[in-house]
Design a protein around this motif. Structure first.
Motif, PDB file in Angstrom:
ATOM      1  N   ASN A 287       0.852  -1.181   0.000  1.00 33.33           N
ATOM      2  CA  ASN A 287       0.000   0.000   0.000  1.00 33.33           C
ATOM      3  C   ASN A 287       0.891   1.234   0.000  1.00 33.33           C
ATOM      4  N   CYS A 288       1.152   1.765  -1.189  1.00 34.64           N
ATOM      5  CA  CYS A 288       1.918   3.005  -1.333  1.00 34.64           C
ATOM      6  C   CYS A 288       1.037   4.103  -1.919  1.00 34.64           C
ATOM      7  N   ALA A 289      -0.278   3.946  -1.761  1.00 31.89           N
ATOM      8  CA  ALA A 289      -1.217   4.935  -2.286  1.00 31.89           C
ATOM      9  C   ALA A 289      -1.122   6.227  -1.487  1.00 31.89           C
ATOM     10  N   ASN A 290      -1.392   7.323  -2.169  1.00 34.29           N
ATOM     11  CA  ASN A 290      -1.344   8.638  -1.528  1.00 34.29           C
ATOM     12  C   ASN A 290      -2.483   9.480  -2.089  1.00 34.29           C
ATOM     13  N   PRO A 291      -3.628   9.539  -1.394  1.00 30.04           N
ATOM     14  CA  PRO A 291      -4.768  10.312  -1.915  1.00 30.04           C
ATOM     15  C   PRO A 291      -4.362  11.726  -2.282  1.00 30.04           C
ATOM     16  N   SER A 292      -4.875  12.191  -3.410  1.00 29.57           N
ATOM     17  CA  SER A 292      -4.449  13.491  -3.927  1.00 29.57           C
ATOM     18  C   SER A 292      -4.961  14.655  -3.102  1.00 29.57           C
ATOM     19  N   HIS A 293      -6.006  14.427  -2.305  1.00 30.06           N
ATOM     20  CA  HIS A 293      -6.550  15.495  -1.465  1.00 30.06           C
ATOM     21  C   HIS A 293      -6.480  15.092   0.006  1.00 30.06           C
ATOM     22  N   TYR A 294      -6.060  16.038   0.827  1.00 30.03           N
ATOM     23  CA  TYR A 294      -5.857  15.820   2.250  1.00 30.03           C
ATOM     24  C   TYR A 294      -7.170  15.834   3.027  1.00 30.03           C
ATOM     25  N   GLY A 295      -8.179  16.454   2.434  1.00 32.26           N
ATOM     26  CA  GLY A 295      -9.414  16.689   3.176  1.00 32.26           C
ATOM     27  C   GLY A 295     -10.530  15.702   2.941  1.00 32.26           C
ATOM     28  N   ASN A 296     -10.314  14.665   2.088  1.00 33.53           N
ATOM     29  CA  ASN A 296     -11.403  13.726   1.808  1.00 33.53           C
ATOM     30  C   ASN A 296     -11.001  12.271   2.058  1.00 33.53           C
ATOM     31  N   TRP A 297     -10.108  12.056   2.997  1.00 35.36           N
ATOM     32  CA  TRP A 297      -9.653  10.698   3.276  1.00 35.36           C
ATOM     33  C   TRP A 297     -10.802   9.780   3.677  1.00 35.36           C
ATOM     34  N   GLU A 298     -11.809  10.321   4.350  1.00 33.49           N
ATOM     35  CA  GLU A 298     -12.921   9.485   4.805  1.00 33.49           C
ATOM     36  C   GLU A 298     -13.713   8.906   3.635  1.00 33.49           C
ATOM     37  N   LYS A 299     -13.548   9.474   2.447  1.00 34.04           N
ATOM     38  CA  LYS A 299     -14.204   8.944   1.250  1.00 34.04           C
ATOM     39  C   LYS A 299     -13.292   8.004   0.470  1.00 34.04           C
ATOM     40  N   VAL A 300     -12.009   8.322   0.450  1.00 37.31           N
ATOM     41  CA  VAL A 300     -11.074   7.580  -0.400  1.00 37.31           C
ATOM     42  C   VAL A 300     -10.558   6.303   0.252  1.00 37.31           C
ATOM     43  N   TRP A 301     -10.165   6.396   1.529  1.00 38.45           N
ATOM     44  CA  TRP A 301      -9.481   5.261   2.134  1.00 38.45           C
ATOM     45  C   TRP A 301     -10.357   4.043   2.415  1.00 38.45           C
ATOM     46  N   PRO A 302     -11.586   4.172   2.915  1.00 33.99           N
ATOM     47  CA  PRO A 302     -12.342   2.948   3.265  1.00 33.99           C
ATOM     48  C   PRO A 302     -12.481   1.938   2.137  1.00 33.99           C
ATOM     49  N   PRO A 303     -12.928   2.328   0.928  1.00 28.11           N
ATOM     50  CA  PRO A 303     -13.033   1.302  -0.119  1.00 28.11           C
ATOM     51  C   PRO A 303     -11.684   0.779  -0.584  1.00 28.11           C
ATOM     52  N   LEU A 304     -10.684   1.645  -0.617  1.00 24.61           N
ATOM     53  CA  LEU A 304      -9.356   1.215  -1.061  1.00 24.61           C
ATOM     54  C   LEU A 304      -8.731   0.250  -0.065  1.00 24.61           C
ATOM     55  N   TRP A 305      -8.824   0.578   1.217  1.00 20.67           N
ATOM     56  CA  TRP A 305      -8.245  -0.267   2.253  1.00 20.67           C
ATOM     57  C   TRP A 305      -8.993  -1.592   2.358  1.00 20.67           C
ATOM     58  N   SER A 306     -10.315  -1.547   2.251  1.00 17.34           N
ATOM     59  CA  SER A 306     -11.098  -2.778   2.279  1.00 17.34           C
ATOM     60  C   SER A 306     -10.681  -3.706   1.144  1.00 17.34           C
ATOM     61  N   SER A 307     -10.444  -3.141  -0.029  1.00 15.33           N
ATOM     62  CA  SER A 307     -10.019  -3.935  -1.173  1.00 15.33           C
ATOM     63  C   SER A 307      -8.665  -4.583  -0.918  1.00 15.33           C
ATOM     64  N   MET A 308      -7.751  -3.833  -0.328  1.00 20.19           N
ATOM     65  CA  MET A 308      -6.424  -4.393  -0.049  1.00 20.19           C
ATOM     66  C   MET A 308      -6.494  -5.511   0.987  1.00 20.19           C
ATOM     67  N   LEU A 309      -7.300  -5.316   2.023  1.00 15.26           N
ATOM     68  CA  LEU A 309      -7.444  -6.352   3.040  1.00 15.26           C
ATOM     69  C   LEU A 309      -8.046  -7.623   2.443  1.00 15.26           C
ATOM     70  N   ARG A 310      -9.080  -7.455   1.632  1.00 11.41           N
ATOM     71  CA  ARG A 310      -9.732  -8.612   1.014  1.00 11.41           C
ATOM     72  C   ARG A 310      -8.773  -9.318   0.056  1.00 11.41           C
ATOM     73  N   THR A 311      -7.992  -8.530  -0.666  1.00  7.22           N
ATOM     74  CA  THR A 311      -7.029  -9.121  -1.597  1.00  7.22           C
ATOM     75  C   THR A 311      -5.948  -9.890  -0.853  1.00  7.22           C
ATOM     76  N   ALA A 312      -5.447  -9.321   0.240  1.00  6.26           N
ATOM     77  CA  ALA A 312      -4.420 -10.009   1.030  1.00  6.26           C
ATOM     78  C   ALA A 312      -4.955 -11.333   1.563  1.00  6.26           C
ATOM     79  N   GLU A 313      -6.207 -11.336   2.002  1.00  2.48           N
ATOM     80  CA  GLU A 313      -6.785 -12.573   2.534  1.00  2.48           C
ATOM     81  C   GLU A 313      -7.014 -13.593   1.427  1.00  2.48           C
ATOM     82  N   ALA A 314      -7.456 -13.133   0.269  1.00  2.61           N
ATOM     83  CA  ALA A 314      -7.762 -14.058  -0.812  1.00  2.61           C
ATOM     84  C   ALA A 314      -6.518 -14.660  -1.447  1.00  2.61           C
ATOM     85  N   THR A 315      -5.430 -13.886  -1.497  1.00  3.77           N
ATOM     86  CA  THR A 315      -4.232 -14.332  -2.213  1.00  3.77           C
ATOM     87  C   THR A 315      -3.132 -14.857  -1.311  1.00  3.77           C
TER      88      THR A 315
END
Length: 311
Positions: free
Chosen positions: A67-95
């Protein structure tokens, strides 16, 4: 040679890719655009990493997912991170790929001591709570045996390619041109600066050591320098004199925050630049022999005079 998948091609993603390629590994870089990082041998893939089905397809057979992602905006992390992080967690578990995450010190919140890995995550502001919750979720899944996870945290970035993403680096072009620079906070407080090169080296290293999993590590970082000292050091390496450094008034930040979510969050997080912000990264040095890039070389890289640290 093993397969490694990196989400994000910013400065940390680039340095992680460089370290992995140097180690003889197969490296895939995942970004929305599919832009190739400036590292020979890396395979670029265009994909939305928030899509767990697609990310799992890409990561199948990989040793590690970074996970080297860096959201382009500092003020909207609550929108960007949850789906991205959930995807990474699910991918780590599946693979079964090790989830290796690059993170910041935000999860600790304001502290009055030198920061080490033993500090609890006690952030109360939004972005700090988001970062703390991300690691807490990964750690819980790791402890349950569902994934393997490890996190590397770093202080403010220095080095090559950081540009406007760093409190120090965003002022370097103006300073090199001899113009006064503006700083958000107190430029005379002691502050730790972590070269993105050392973040990439740390991520690549902990991924290869199962004994590193299940915990947080602080990336190799030099002794603190105030923003004023660090700016002077960068200019000295470039053969330039120090320039005037002026503080951005707090009232300006507050006013800008009324209409801009990024500035609003900058104001909330301004404690980072108004008080000592210092880390002790000796644990990763003792465990894996990773020392920070010499400060003079960090300054040369920050000035654009060098892109690769000396051996």
């Amino acid at each position: 040679m093993s397969k490694h998948v990196i989400v994000g091609a910013g400065p940390v993603g680039v340095e992680t890719a460089r370290a992995l390629v140097a180690g003889g590994h197969q490296v895939i870089s995942v970004t929305r655009t599919g832009n190739r990082p400036a590292v020979s041998g890396v395979v670029p893939v265009a994909a939305d990493a928030s899509d767990p089905t697609r990310l799992t397809e890409i990561t199948a057979g990989a040793h590690a997912l970074y996970n080297c992602a860096n959201p382009s905006h500092y003020g909207n992390w609550e929108k960007v991170w949850p789906p991205l992080w959930s995807s990474m967690l699910r991918t780590a578990e599946a693979t079964g790929a090790v989830l290796v995450s690059a993170s910041s010190l935000y999860a600790y919140g304001p502290v009055d001591a030198v920061m080490t890995e033993q500090l609890p995550d006690k952030a109360t502001e939004k972005n700090g709570r988001i970062r703390a919750a991300m690691w807490a979720e990964a750690k819980q899944l790791h402890d349950q045996g569902r994934i393997r996870a490890v996190e590397v945290r770093a202080s403010d970035y220095a080095g090559a390619g950081v540009g406007g993403n760093g409190h120090l680096t965003r002022n370097v072009p103006a300073a090199l041109a001899g113009r006064p620079v503006w700083f958000m906070g107190d430029p005379d407080q002691p502050h730790s600066w972590t070269d993105v090169l050392d973040v990439g080296r740390a991520l690549a290293t902990v991924a290869e050591h199962p004994g590193a999993y299940g915990r947080v590590w602080l990336a190799p970082t030099n002794p603190p320098r105030s923003a004023r000292e660090a700016t002077a050091d960068v200019l000295a390496e470039a053969g330039r004199p120090m320039v005037a450094m002026r503080r951005i008034p707090d009232v300006f930040v507050r006013a800008a925050g009324l209409v801009n979510a990024d500035f609003r969050q900058f104001g909330v997080m301004s404690y980072i630049m108004k008080r000592p912000y210092v880390i002790d990264s000796s644990a990763i040095t003792a465990a894996f022999g990773l020392a920070p890039t010499p400060w003079g070389e960090v300054c040369r890289r920050t000035a654009g005079l060098s892109t690769v640290a000396a051996d």
